[in-house]
Design an enzyme around this catalytic site. Structure first.
Site, PDB file in Angstrom:
ATOM      1  CE1 TYR A  70      -3.120   3.089   0.520  1.00 49.54           C
ATOM      2  CE2 TYR A  70      -1.613   3.629   2.311  1.00 49.54           C
ATOM      3  CZ  TYR A  70      -2.624   4.003   1.440  1.00 49.54           C
ATOM      4  OH  TYR A  70      -3.125   5.272   1.481  1.00 49.54           O
TER       5      TYR A  70
ATOM      6  CB  CYS B  52      -8.461  16.822   6.190  1.00 51.64           C
ATOM      7  SG  CYS B  52      -8.869  15.849   7.639  1.00 51.64           S
TER       8      CYS B  52
ATOM      9  NE  ARG C 132      -5.200   7.363  -0.493  1.00 54.93           N
ATOM     10  CZ  ARG C 132      -4.796   8.428   0.198  1.00 54.93           C
ATOM     11  NH1 ARG C 132      -4.179   9.431  -0.408  1.00 54.93           N
ATOM     12  NH2 ARG C 132      -5.026   8.505   1.479  1.00 54.93           N
TER      13      ARG C 132
HETATM   14  O1  SAT Z   1       0.224   7.549   3.393  1.00 52.53           O
HETATM   15  S1  SAT Z   1      -0.252   7.807   2.050  1.00 52.53           S
HETATM   16  O2  SAT Z   1       0.663   8.701   1.386  1.00 52.53           O
HETATM   17  O3  SAT Z   1      -0.384   6.554   1.324  1.00 52.53           O
HETATM   18  C1  SAT Z   1      -1.777   8.558   2.097  1.00 52.53           C
HETATM   19  C2  SAT Z   1      -1.879   9.580   3.175  1.00 52.53           C
HETATM   20  O4  SAT Z   1      -2.157   9.207   4.306  1.00 52.53           O
HETATM   21  O5  SAT Z   1      -1.689  10.780   2.920  1.00 52.53           O
END
Ligand code: SAT
Ligand code: MN
Length: 593
Positions: free
Chosen positions: A198, A251, A366
């Protein structure tokens, strides 16, 4: 003379001996390489092609359902002294950590290819940029790093010149949550990540390097590595003011960085330019101002909620050459998520759509895409010296108490405001969603060292010769008694940014309150906005009693970092507490008129 690449070659050999891959591939970042990798991933099902008519060169990746977000409890900062990691991080002693994770890496790449990804965070010719090399056995990681960083031959050339790079070792392992760690060794400038594919756990240039390791380097070198968007606001006279803003994950940073001005503003000639949507490196320039670059070259944005009304620029950006992760698809194979028109046919796990199974797209699904595809992309994102920052904006999701916007009195007060940030937790990390917690500068999951020392580092930038940005706090998420948002948000947030810019230029009026400068109703440009007086009063109100409790709680929070909390910050908290005790609100309101 030995080549600067010797150290890199030695490390790759060492990793290959440990992980025993079938093959080693050095990524050059070329189109051919990308085409071959895509074909391979389509062949083995890692990627699924989406509708080539509506979404050319777009692919869907479905992750393992137990691997969809960052895992904070398995993310460790491994410093020799536990105190250096601080109570804000999970810690493990470095030798023990290496032993534990190397045992997982042993033989883990048998039957797989080891990819070497040289990358540069920031414009390739910028003195502010830093290089790294990620070793991974995930072609999905290679494809994402290609979009999110300057990857391949030019980065390798810079590494050869400088001889310095951050080492990141990654394997998907078995994707078993029981055999998963994301470890940082800031003293060795290295990262080891095992068992997750991820984003924030596996794309090591992003949160691991550009925030956790970089924040550590920034502390000793006198700059800032922050979880902030960078946006340029161009006024009708053609002058662009740059603003950096910190919000916790999910956010609305991407939305704010790609804001479309309300109609009246557009007609008057206002424009918005996107420099970055997630990470900002700021360094003092010869003129004393802070100059910022976006270390990334692409966006890893939250898909659900992205729509024509919330973020048309993002939607336009992701119509082609985009990797989607864990979204749903329609019957004609277009990507789909909550907020888009149309109906899904298949959910994020590839099951036929059934409302009983919960959200159709994963809430943390995403898109990965090159920044240059964004209609509001700023060409200044490539400037080697960066862009000068006039205002820093902190924000959180606060349903009550915190006004729409206020300005800190000075730098020290601004640092206190950033330190005190609160937000609800979101789906970007595993665990409960919607829990209020303090998230100083939106860096709680990303600061690579003791928060107390980090606050001190922020304060230390205020020195003779510095012309620092003005600091503000915003809250788009204030709710009324009926539970509905009081402020429309999105494009209308430009009205607040206009006031912020006016304050930086000394042209906008404000009322002084114990918590800082707050605009009066007439100080905001509200033409064309349908908002009633009562909502505005609530949005701009400073509730003295409520803030007395809040500031007392901030004091307890500062104390939780023990003797690492700078005395100057505690003194500032005391100053605000006393100003609140003295506050005569009726007199204050009468004076404001
Ligand atoms: O941590 S990620 O960059 O995958 C997504 C986030 O929390 O901003
Ligand atoms: Mn983020």
């Amino acid at each position: 003379m030995a080549s600067q690449l010797d150290a890199l070659n030695r490390w790759v050999d060492e990793v290959a001996r440990l992980t025993q891959p079938d093959a080693i591939h050095w990524c050059d970042g070329s189109d051919e390489e990308s085409r071959a990798l895509t074909a391979q991933m389509l062949g083995d099902g890692t990627l699924v092609a989406l509708n080539p008519q509506t979404h050319p060169n777009c692919y869907l990746h479905r992750s393992n359902p137990s691997d969809v977000a960052r895992v904070e409890q398995l993310t460790l900062v491994c410093t020799r002294n536990k105190d250096d990691a601080g109570p804000n991080n999970h810690w493990m002693e470095p030798a023990e950590a290496h032993k534990k994770i190397d045992a997982l890496f042993a033989g883990c790449m048998k039957g797989r290819t080891l990819y070497v990804i040289p990358y540069c965070m920031g414009p390739i010719d910028s003195p502010i940029s830093r290089c790294g090399v990620e070793i991974t056995d995930s072609p999905y990681v290679v494809a994402n790093m290609r979009l999110l960083t300057r990857m391949g031959a030019p980065a390798l050339a810079r590494i050869e010149r400088e001889g310095k790079f951050v080492k990141g070792l990654h394997s998907v392992g078995e994707l078993d949550p029981e055999r998963r760690f994301i470890m940082h060794f800031p003293e060795e400038l290295s990262i080891k990540s095992y068992g997750s594919d991820y984003g924030g756990n596996a794309l090591l240039g992003k949160k691991c390097h550009a925030l956790r390791i970089a924040s550590w380097q920034a502390k000793s070198e006198g700059w800032l590595a922050e979880h902030m968007l960078i946006v340029g606001i161009e006024n009708p006279a053609g002058e662009t003011t740059y603003v950096a803003a910190a919000f916790p994950s999910a956010c609305g940073k991407t939305n704010l960085s790609m804001l479309i001005p309300p109609e009246g503003y557009r007609k008057a000639g206002w424009k918005v330019w996107t420099v970055g949507d997630d990470i900002c490196w700021m360094t003092p320039g010869a003129d004393g101002r802070l100059w910022a670059i976006n270390p990334e070259a692409g966006y890893f944005g939250v898909a659900p909620g992205t729509s024509k009304t919330t973020n048309p620029n993002a939607l336009a950006t992701i119509q082609h050459d985009t990797i989607f992760t864990n979204v749903a698809v329609t019957a004609d194979n277009q990507p789909w998520w909550e907020g888009l028109p149309g109906t899904p046919a298949t959910d994020w796990q590839g099951r036929p759509y059934d409302r009983a199974n919960g959200p159709v797209a994963h809430p943390n699904s995403r898109f990965t895409v090159s920044a240059k595809q964004c209609p509001s992309w700023s060409p200044q994102a490539e400037d080697a010296q960066g862009v000068p920052i006039s205002a820093i904006v902190f924000g959180g999701r606060r349903p009550s108490l915190v006004p729409l916007v206020f300005q800190a009195r000075d730098w020290t007060h601004g640092v206190l405001v950033g330190t005190a940030m609160v937000s609800e937790t979101t789906a970007a990390a595993t665990g409960a969603v919607g829990v209020l917690r303090r998230d100083s500068m939106a860096m709680k999951p990303f600061c690579g060292y003791n928060y107390g020392d980090y606050f001190a580092h922020w304060l230390s930038l205020d020195k003779p010769g510095a012309t620092l940005p003005k600091i503000f706090h915003v809250n788009w998420f204030r709710k009324g008694a009926d539970g509905k948002f009081l402020w429309p948000g999105f494009g209308d947030n430009l009205r607040v940014l206009e006031w912020i810019i006016g304050r930086c230029e000394g042209t906008a009026h404000a009322e002084e309150t114990p918590i800082g400068f707050v605009p009066g109703k007439r100080d905001l440009h509200l033409e064309g906005l349908d908002i009633d007086d009562h909502s505005l009063d609530t949005l701009l109100d400073v509730d003295t009693e409520g803030w007395i409790d809040e500031v007392a709680d901030i004091g307890r929070y500062l104390d939780s970092f023990g003797n690492h909390t700078p005395a100057a910050l505690k003194a500032e908290q005391q100053r605000v507490a006393e100003a609140l005790e003295r506050d005569d609100k009726p007199a204050r309101k009468a004076a404001a008129g």
